[in-house]
Design an enzyme around this catalytic site. Sequence first.
Site: not given
Length: 377
Positions: A25, A107, A128, A130, A165, A276, A279
């Site tokens: 990952y 995150s 961070q 999202y 991914r 990113h 990614r």
Amino acid sequence: MAQVLEIADLKKLARRRVPKMFFDYADSGSWTEGTYRANESDFEKIKFRQRVAVDMTNRTLASQMVGQDISMPVAIAPTGLTGMQHADGEILAAQACEEAGVPFTLSTMSVCSIEAVVEKTTKPFWFQLYVMQDKDFAGRLIDRAKAAGCSALVLTLDLQILGQRHKDLRNGLSTPPKFTPHHIWQMATRPRWCLGMLGTKNRSFGNIVGHAKGVKDLSSLSSWTAEQFDPKLSWDDVAWIKERWGGKLILKGILDPEDAVMSLKTGADAIIVSNHGGRQLDGAISSIEALPEIVEAVGDKIEVHMDGGIRSGQDVLKALALGAKGTYIGRPFLYGLGAMGKAGVAKSIDIIRNEMDITMALCGKRDIKDVDRSILR
Ligand SMILES: Cc1cc2nc3c(=O)[nH]c(=O)nc-3n(C[C@H](O)[C@H](O)[C@H](O)COP(=O)(O)O)c2cc1C
């Protein structure tokens, strides 16, 4: 391994200690991974000027990012699932950062929650964000970061939908981990990791489970992201986020000069030139290639940071020489964490600090604030 001398040594150790699905990952990019590779390899094309007979005593790397004093211009990038590289990963990394005097960015997709990290640290960290379709939830996340005393908000703009991914799909990555025979085998061969996980209750997405409506557990990262992340996120959203936050705001994921110019209108304090970590949009240019054009487009109207592909202190210096005021590392600290927990994160920071210091000296500079294009050929 007898000695850990460079980030690559930490990566080798992490590969041995972290279950394959979580190591992969971290060590993956989208589709062909071409942009992921370019992020690293494009640094190699940039060459230093070796200078001699200059006083190299009394060197300093001390700097500032968004007005905060830091021991060197390298922050820890926000990374999801950090607590799956090592038990309590976000807490350990935040502690290593506060001891090293560099910013830690937590995150939204962290395993340890904002509150769990605050409880075990003494200095403010960055958060961070999202943006989810559920705006109330996004707003509450901002409020929680404020209540925790976070000293900057990093708003990620380059993940409205998830880049594919292949490794994650092939590994059947999920959080919390599924207990298929395949996964049990991957974990059983990493006993140290398992012991750590048994000793913590932080094993899911701490910021989300129990806080977002209807989310009690997250069976699949990609399908959940597809449902929850806001594909309609626009520049207009930056305004309400900025207002609700009211503190230092950093926009992450700018790779094009036109977007960099758009970001000026938002009144944000800084932008992060980033893809990113390779990614998201495979086939996009590397961050270090994008950096000079963006610096030229915005001048000194906004602070420019960058991330992507930094694997040494030399890479940091190259980014600074090309106009970045600050940088972030993602995989280097994740490998350190997977390899040796908190000591490994500290080691990754030390390695980069030492490489920066020696390289700066050999380029004839004593103060990181004097590093500019003149150190490059
Ligand atoms: C495993 C992993 C998870 C990540 N998760 C997030 C995330 O949750 N939020 C975010 O803004 N960026 C995320 N990123 C991107 C990083 O913040 C950063 O842009 C990237 O890692 C920098 O490249 P580097 O790993 O080559 O240093 C992630 C990167 C990795 C490797």
